[in-house]
Scaffold this motif. Structure first.
Motif, short mmCIF file in Angstrom:
data_model
loop_
_atom_site.label_atom_id
_atom_site.label_comp_id
_atom_site.label_asym_id
_atom_site.label_seq_id
_atom_site.Cartn_x
_atom_site.Cartn_y
_atom_site.Cartn_z
N ILE A 72 -47.19 4.25 -48.19
CA ILE A 72 -45.95 4.55 -47.47
C ILE A 72 -45.51 5.99 -47.74
O ILE A 72 -45.15 6.73 -46.81
CB ILE A 72 -44.84 3.56 -47.90
N TYR A 93 -47.72 8.39 -45.75
CA TYR A 93 -47.34 8.46 -44.33
C TYR A 93 -46.08 9.31 -44.14
O TYR A 93 -46.01 10.14 -43.23
CB TYR A 93 -47.09 7.05 -43.79
N VAL A 94 -45.10 9.09 -45.01
CA VAL A 94 -43.83 9.81 -44.87
C VAL A 94 -44.03 11.31 -45.09
O VAL A 94 -43.51 12.14 -44.34
CB VAL A 94 -42.78 9.25 -45.84
N ALA A 126 -45.32 4.41 -41.41
CA ALA A 126 -44.69 4.00 -42.67
C ALA A 126 -43.81 2.76 -42.46
O ALA A 126 -43.84 1.83 -43.28
CB ALA A 126 -43.86 5.15 -43.23
N SER A 181 -38.48 5.89 -50.06
CA SER A 181 -39.46 6.48 -49.13
C SER A 181 -39.23 6.02 -47.70
O SER A 181 -39.29 6.81 -46.76
CB SER A 181 -40.88 6.13 -49.58
N ILE A 182 -38.98 4.71 -47.54
CA ILE A 182 -38.84 4.19 -46.17
C ILE A 182 -37.53 4.66 -45.54
O ILE A 182 -37.45 4.88 -44.32
CB ILE A 182 -38.95 2.65 -46.16
N ALA A 225 -38.26 7.95 -44.14
CA ALA A 225 -38.95 7.83 -42.85
C ALA A 225 -37.93 7.59 -41.74
O ALA A 225 -38.03 8.18 -40.65
CB ALA A 225 -39.97 6.68 -42.90
#
Length: 845
Positions: free
Chosen positions: A445, A448-449, A457, A478-479, A482
């Motif tokens: 994740i 991807y971010v 993500a 992290s999400i 995103a």
């Protein structure tokens, strides 16, 4: 010497003649007779006659039970420590065959052998066959099941000891407490402590030390201290256990105070005491204190101890003395893989990647095979330097050494490939993991971010949640990042709801990410609500909110919050001043901007970096002080970046300063010949001045170099789905409704006083065509779609990849009044909040 040699040969023949298939008879018998000779069992008997007597008595079945049990006990111990399970089973078979009568000690040794060697089935059979038992009989089984990771059996056996009436002694209590700590069954410590008190062992140092370990492993330092105070005769183990409890819980001062008391009681520290004291020095980040303990260890001749040496390396490395750590490391006479890995890790995580590489290769040359931790540190260095080829080579070695499926190593590989921009390789590693853990999922994740793949993500986060993998602080942070990058506020709000159900609801880093997400998604009110409910604000919290206000054009709020941060005693960093200077730039507060720019150096000792200079150039240039902007660039202590020249070029376009704008564009193109924005801004400046020949020349140059103008795009999120629109885009399936809404808006905004500004159309076309082209700008299409798709009164939030043009800004102000809704537009520079015919930027952007 001759007698001993004859004795060994004679006994070996006896054992072999009895067909006892031992591969290590000589060693076993030698150990046995050394023990016999040491206790002087029969000092006057001739060795030769002793052996003959043993043979005769064995043949007629009259072996002395004490002698037989003692011999077998020694052999069982030898198998446990050296020769292994097969030899042990052979000896056990010989016991059964010969009909020997073992005493209780020999039976317990046999049971211990099977338990220690992991054969719990045979251990239970021996346990059931034993003619008598004592408390010591149960302990090997408890240890054996704990060693195999059985969570229930050790506690069940402990209860049976008490139920069957056997005496619970200090050794039994210490064993079960060690099992509880090793297996992290820490909730049972209180239950065992109750039994200890009931049986009157609470003052026993042996039991007390185990209870201290149990409570400290559970983080209950106060309870551990109560146990410690209750021990009547405290030995060095008790003192060290309590010092360790303080050190490992980060309470270095408590460890040091207790050590002083220990010395006052006349006890000398052992290597484990020094290890804990060095941990305390590390937690206090006091390298001088650590050095004093180093000197003390030298005086006590403990510096060569493996654990003390490792703690010294850790202390020096973490307290900033990596060279001292290396000196201690070089002093190790024998370095195993753990010491090598530890030192490599210290170099890798302290940013000295080349040293980490060098030490890793030295380890290979020293014929020490790296383990998974060595490789993880090596891969961290690869990821930090972007050393993709080295990472690939390490990957190949990991496959050969069968570390490929190790979750810890695979997570490091994923991180390396992600930071090197190869998410395809990272996906391959992740897909081959049999049981990925939360670290593996988080590595994907985060990768991807970091590479800007926010949608991927979010999809992976959904899979992670469905797989019931533990979602951690890193996952949420992290999400949310995103969501912020995608301006996916609906999904961000759903994640906020998920966070509210966990203990991360009060976690500062997660709340910081929420503030940042709401601010970047256009809801500064929600960002403030999260910030305002936080019990603690660190510098990241303050910066997120200050930058959020700045991004939304709320300069006074940003500056007020900055001053409040100063009042609370928080020390601003360079990011804080970026937010403050941006706020001044967005509001045109030239005097305030100058004041903060100078205070940054004079009052807080922060050296301005390129971002601060860019903010000042934008502030001065946007307010028309182009000459002052140019002077600031000339007086900079380092070479100006392309961002700086681009900021000056943008100001020149606004104020139509063609000469300085041309110079700025040249500087940009010298650094980045194919920079699209410089060509476009220069072309727009020429077009605004009516210099169409120069516009044609710029466009010809762009075609020749293959430079294409970035098309204007706008996005809107409806029910979790993102809809994108381009200029004059007719591809959307709802285009008929969108066109109808645009016609209605055109008519109603004109009634409200909107007048099109045809001058913003920088094309040499007819006036009617200019007005028509304005109404197909991407942001107007997105707003029209939002109006026909969202419920009445619901705010409309748009993202645009370019700067909003003057006419769209004017039109959207009228739209907000006509439709009686808040319209939020985020362009490449900032947010615009349109409401009741006004904009938050007060027409200055």
């Amino acid at each position: 010497m001759k007698k001993c040699g004859y004795l060994r040969n004679s006994i070996s023949k006896v054992v072999l003649s009895d067909k006892c298939c031992f591969s290590t008879q000589a060693v076993q018998i030698e150990e046995f007779f050394k023990e016999c000779e040491s206790i002087n069992r029969n000092p006057n008997q001739n060795h030769k006659s002793f052996v003959k007597d043993y043979c005769l008595r064995k043949q007629i079945g009259r072996i002395d039970p004490w002698f037989d049990s003692y011999a077998y006990t020694r052999l069982f111990q030898s198998c446990t420590e050296k020769t292994g399970l097969i030899e042990g089973k052979n000896i056990h078979g010989h016991v059964i065959k010969s009909g020997s009568n073992l005493d209780l000690f020999a039976w317990n040794t046999l049971l211990n052998m099977y338990s220690k060697l992991g054969n719990l089935m045979d251990a239970e059979m021996v346990f059931d066959e034993m003619p008598e038992k004592n408390t010591a009989t149960w302990v090997p089984l408890i240890q054996g099941y704990a060693q195999l990771g059985d969570l229930n059996k050790p506690l069940e056996l402990f209860r049976r000891i008490h139920t069957y009436g056997f005496e619970l002694n200090p050794f039994a209590f210490s064993t079960i407490l060690k099992v509880i700590v090793d297996m992290e069954l820490l909730g049972h410590v209180n239950y065992i402590h109750g039994c200890v008190i009931k049986l009157g062992f609470e003052s026993n140092a042996f039991v007390g030390s185990s209870l201290i370990d149990g409570y400290s492993a559970n983080g209950l330092i106060r309870d551990a201290r109560e146990v410690f105070e209750g021990i009547l005769e405290k030995d060095i183990v008790s003192w060290t256990g309590m010092i360790t409890a303080y050190a490992e819980s980060g309470k270095g001062d408590g460890a040091l105070n207790l050590f002083s008391q220990m010395r006052e009681n006349g006890l000398k520290p052992n290597p484990f005491t020094f290890t804990s004291l060095l941990k305390a020095s590390t937690s206090l980040e006091d390298v001088e204190l650590g050095k004093s303990f180093h000197a003390f260890a030298l005086k006590m001749q403990n510096e060569s101890n493996y654990f003390v040496g490792s703690a010294l390396v850790d202390m020096y490395a973490k307290c900033g003395g990596i060279e001292d750590a290396r000196m201690v490391f070089n002093g190790f006479q024998e370095r195993d893989v753990i010491v090598w890995s530890f030192m490599i890790s210290r170099y890798a995580w302290s940013g000295e990647y080349e040293e980490a590489f060098g030490l890793f290769f030295q380890m290979w040359q020293a014929s020490v095979a790296p383990n998974q931790f060595s490789y993880a540190s090596f891969l961290h260095a690869c990821s930090s330097l972007g050393a993709l080829e080295l990472g690939k080579q390490a990957h190949g070695h990991l496959v050969k050494l069968e570390f490929y499926s190790d979750v810890f190593v695979s997570s490091a590989l994923i991180d390396t490939y992600a930071k090197c921009g190869r998410m395809d390789y990272a996906e391959l590693v992740f897909s081959r993991l049999p049981c990925p853990n939360d670290v593996s999922w988080n590595s994907m994740i985060v990768g991807y971010v970091q590479l800007g793949f926010g949608e991927e993500a979010l999809r992976l986060f959904q899979k992670m949640h469905e797989s019931h993998v533990e979602i951690t602080q890193v996952t949420f942070s992290s999400i949310l990042r995103a969501c912020a990058c995608l301006a996916a506020m609906e999904q961000g709000t759903q994640i906020h709801s998920l966070i509210a159900k966990t203990h991360y609801y009060y976690d500062t880093p997660v709340n910081n990410a929420l503030v940042d997400m709401y601010a970047k998604c256009g809801s500064i009110r929600d960002a403030w609500n999260v910030f305002n409910t936080m019990s603690y604000h660190d510098i990241v919290s303050w910066n997120a909110m200050i930058n959020g206000y700045s991004l939304h054009g709320l300069g006074p709020d940003a500056l007020e919050l900055f001053e409040k941060m100063i009042e609370t005693g928080s020390k601003p960093n360079h990011i804080s001043f970026v937010g403050v200077l941006c706020a001044c730039s967005n509001m045109g507060l030239v005097s305030k901007g100058r004041e903060y720019f100078h205070a940054m150096t004079n009052d807080y000792g922060i050296t301005p970096c390129m971002e601060h200079y860019s903010c000042m150039v934008r502030l001065l240039g946007r307010s028309g002080r182009l000459d002052e902007s140019m002077k600031l660039i000339e007086d900079m202590p380092f070479e100006p970046s392309v961002t700086l020249w681009r900021a000056l070029l943008g100001a020149c376009v606004v104020h139509k300063n063609v000469n300085l704008g041309k110079l700025s564009a040249q500087r940009v193109l010298e650094m980045e010949p194919n920079d699209e924005s410089a060509h476009v801004l220069l072309s727009n400046m020429y077009a605004a001045s009516g210099r169409w020949d120069d516009v044609a020349l710029i466009r010809k140059t762009m075609r020749k170099r293959g430079v294409r103008k970035e098309p204007g795009l706008s996005w809107i999120e409806i029910q979790g789905k993102v809809h994108s629109f381009g200029v004059d885009d007719t591809s959307h399936p709802e285009m008929r409704r969108i066109s109808g809404m645009l016609e209605w808006l055109k008519r109603e905004t004109r009634k409200a006083g909107y007048v099109p500004d045809r001058n913003v159309v920088l094309h040499d076309v007819e006036e009617d065509q200019k007005e028509q082209s304005l109404w197909v700008h991407s942001e107007r299409l997105a707003i029209a779609f939002g109006l026909v798709s969202l419920p009445p009164g619901c705010p409309i939030r748009i993202i645009k990849n370019l700067r909003v043009c003057l006419d769209c800004h004017s039109a959207i102000k009228s739209m907000s009044k006509v439709v009686e809704r808040q319209i939020v537009v985020r362009d490449m520079n900032r947010f615009h909040h349109f409401e009741d015919g006004k904009c938050s930027c007060t027409d200055y952007w």
